[in-house]
Motif scaffolding. Structure first.
Motif, PDB file in Angstrom:
ATOM      1  N   PRO A   1       0.810  -1.219   0.000  1.00  0.00           N
ATOM      2  CA  PRO A   1       0.000   0.000   0.000  1.00  0.00           C
ATOM      3  C   PRO A   1       0.847   1.275   0.000  1.00  0.00           C
ATOM      4  O   PRO A   1       0.427   2.290  -0.573  1.00  0.00           O
ATOM      5  N   GLU A   2       2.027   1.235   0.603  1.00  0.00           N
ATOM      6  CA  GLU A   2       2.872   2.434   0.615  1.00  0.00           C
ATOM      7  C   GLU A   2       3.367   2.782  -0.781  1.00  0.00           C
ATOM      8  O   GLU A   2       3.399   3.952  -1.170  1.00  0.00           O
ATOM      9  N   LYS A   3       3.756   1.763  -1.533  1.00  0.00           N
ATOM     10  CA  LYS A   3       4.209   2.006  -2.907  1.00  0.00           C
ATOM     11  C   LYS A   3       3.051   2.495  -3.779  1.00  0.00           C
ATOM     12  O   LYS A   3       3.228   3.376  -4.628  1.00  0.00           O
ATOM     13  N   VAL A   4       1.868   1.943  -3.583  1.00  0.00           N
ATOM     14  CA  VAL A   4       0.691   2.417  -4.322  1.00  0.00           C
ATOM     15  C   VAL A   4       0.465   3.891  -4.037  1.00  0.00           C
ATOM     16  O   VAL A   4       0.252   4.692  -4.953  1.00  0.00           O
ATOM     17  N   MET A   5       0.504   4.276  -2.784  1.00  0.00           N
ATOM     18  CA  MET A   5       0.272   5.671  -2.415  1.00  0.00           C
ATOM     19  C   MET A   5       1.353   6.581  -3.002  1.00  0.00           C
ATOM     20  O   MET A   5       1.061   7.661  -3.534  1.00  0.00           O
ATOM     21  N   GLU A   6       2.592   6.148  -2.923  1.00  0.00           N
ATOM     22  CA  GLU A   6       3.700   6.946  -3.431  1.00  0.00           C
ATOM     23  C   GLU A   6       3.560   7.207  -4.932  1.00  0.00           C
ATOM     24  O   GLU A   6       3.668   8.350  -5.401  1.00  0.00           O
TER      25      GLU A   6
END
Length: 513
Positions: free
Chosen positions: A474-479
């Protein structure tokens, strides 16, 4: 039926003592440039392997002249364009990403969108009139074009083949209005009625031009048993013969209509592919006909002592057609890549690309970093020693030449790659739909407007984009979603509305923050 006229190539390519002497006098700091542009050619439609392995597709096709060019220059294993033709072609001529120039789908008729209807999405009023040399045409992009800049810096500029920049009845439909001194067979349409001279290249009657799908300006070949690919090659060589007489470098933009549909066999090569089903046999013969054209141009340059001062760039405008009109299994013609033309997945956007820059690119070398078609705009200008052009647009492309020259350290692109297609091409399949996409490093995020859905792929580990890793990262998606949204907002990118609410569909990062 009249006889074939391919023997004209022999006479057009014979060098003379005068031309050789003339060429030697013209070895200047400004190289000649040939952009050899193929339509709808997929990453696997060649005997040159652009992957780590030789595939069955590479074994199917015969492209010895691409192999020769690769041995003389540099191969690009992660070169990208956009998923359909007009966006890519506009990006090449302007250095702008489609999200910025707004020509996000293919163009044809003035003020008429080519989007197919959707039950949920209302598509934006994108720049459907295409690229223009003036700022007075509605729904268009006004920009300073690559050929106009080169012409202003001493180049003789030649357009041969498919144009497809401006809509019908607009100035941008004519390449002569976009910076070319010569236009052969280019007009508004990106497709054609027929490749066959017997069929007048899609024109209803010999000697006439039938809109929109008839190829213009090739009347002298009407009624002859000749494939358009060969006829355009004859015309390109004739144009180069005229260019030799001028005391200036040339820019040849040789943009083939092939291998776009309709699939019509190039009879010079068709028999060798009889082991394939008919659509694929026709397609393979068209690929080899294109390769023969490349070889004819390369041979002409060598025979006329022009090859040591001529840069050749080989590219396609999008991934290979795979959703319709082909034999075999749909969406598999660029395997191991997923899908084909029209798709945000790798099969729709990754393209074959080769560059030969004599005495600069290392023969037989490979470039493994990713790049995108708008990068060719600043790169070609630097190759031509045009370092401070006067232009009206903001350029997204980055200059590749230090890497070609071996002067740069580290990876090529600091900025991510962006694709923006808020449209409906028509066919369905994997990755085909209204999307915006970003790739940074090995990670690629695809945002679907219709579903407000995000997919995340690791391209290095999963080149076929078979495993969506959004849930576990999810962090990479948000980034990536934020970087994508920030760019789209910065350039005022078009986006669809929801027909049910009348509201704009959310940006890629909305709902994640």
């Amino acid at each position: 039926m009249k006889t074939p006229i391919s023997l004209m190539l022999i006479f057009l390519s014979v060098p003379t003592l005068w031309s050789c002497q003339r060429t030697e006098e013209k070895q200047t700091e400004k190289p000649n440039i040939v952009v050899f542009f193929v339509d709808d050619m997929g990453w696997q439609d060649t005997s040159v392997p652009f992957w780590t392995e030789i595939t069955e597709w590479n074994k199917r096709y015969h492209t010895p002249n691409m192999e020769k060019l690769a041995s003389q220059g540099m191969k690009f294993t992660q070169a990208y364009a956009h998923s359909v033709c007009s966006p890519s072609r506009t990006s090449l001529l302007t250095g702008m990403n489609p999200a910025r120039h707004g020509v996000t789908n293919w163009t044809l008729r003035k003020d008429i969108s080519t989007d197919h209807e959707d039950e949920v999405l209302e598509f934006p009023a994108w720049n459907l009139n295409g690229l223009q040399p003036v700022d007075t045409i509605n729904n268009s992009i006004f920009a300073t074009t690559l050929p106009s800049i080169l012409r202003a810096h001493g180049y003789h500029t030649i357009h041969v083949g498919k144009a497809h920049w401006g809509a019908m009845d607009t100035p941008g439909a004519n390449p002569l209005n976009l910076g070319f001194d010569i236009n052969i067979a280019g007009h508004a349409a990106g497709g054609l009625g027929s490749y066959l001279g017997e069929n007048n290249f899609g024109n209803a009657t010999p000697g006439a031009h039938t809109l929109p799908w008839g190829v213009p300006g090739m009347e002298k070949y009407h009624g002859h048993s000749i494939h358009l690919t060969e006829a355009l090659t004859l015309e390109a060589i004739a144009a180069l013969n005229e260019a030799k007489k001028k005391d200036q470098p040339f820019f040849l933009y040789f943009s083939h209509y092939t291998v776009h549909i309709p699939l019509e066999a190039d009879e010079r090569f068709y028999d060798k592919y009889q082991n394939l089903e008919e659509p694929e046999a026709k397609y393979a013969s068209m690929v080899e006909g294109m390769d023969k054209s490349l070889g004819d141009i390369m041979n002409y340059l060598q025979q006329n002592n022009l090859d040591e001062n001529t840069i050749i760039i080989f590219i396609s405008d999008n991934g290979g057609l795979s959703a319709t009109a082909r034999g075999g299994i749909p969406h598999q013609h660029s395997s191991p890549l997923n899908s084909g033309k029209g798709s945000a997945y790798e099969g729709g956007i990754r393209i074959p690309m080769l560059i030969k820059w004599p005495n600069v690119t290392v023969p037989g070398s490979s470039f493994e970093d990713y790049l995108i078609i708008e990068d060719l705009f600043p790169s070609l200008l630097h190759m031509a020693n045009v370092t401070t052009p006067t232009i009206v647009q903001t350029v997204d492309g980055e200059n590749l030449t230090p890497h070609l020259q071996g002067k740069a350290q580290g990876k090529f692109r600091e900025k991510p790659l962006i694709w923006h297609y808020p449209n409906n091409w028509g066919p369905t399949g994997p990755g085909i739909g209204a999307t915006s996409t970003i790739r940074e490093g090995d990670w690629k995020l695809v945002y679907w407007y219709k579903y407000e859905k995000r997919e995340l792929f690791n391209i290095r580990e999963d080149i076929g984009e078979l495993i969506d890793r959004s849930t576990e990262n999810p962090e990479k998606v948000m980034e990536l979603a934020k970087k994508l949204a920030d760019y789209l907002k910065e350039v005022n990118a078009f986006r669809p509305k929801d027909k049910r609410s009348g509201e704009f569909i959310a940006w890629p990062d909305e709902g994640l923050l």
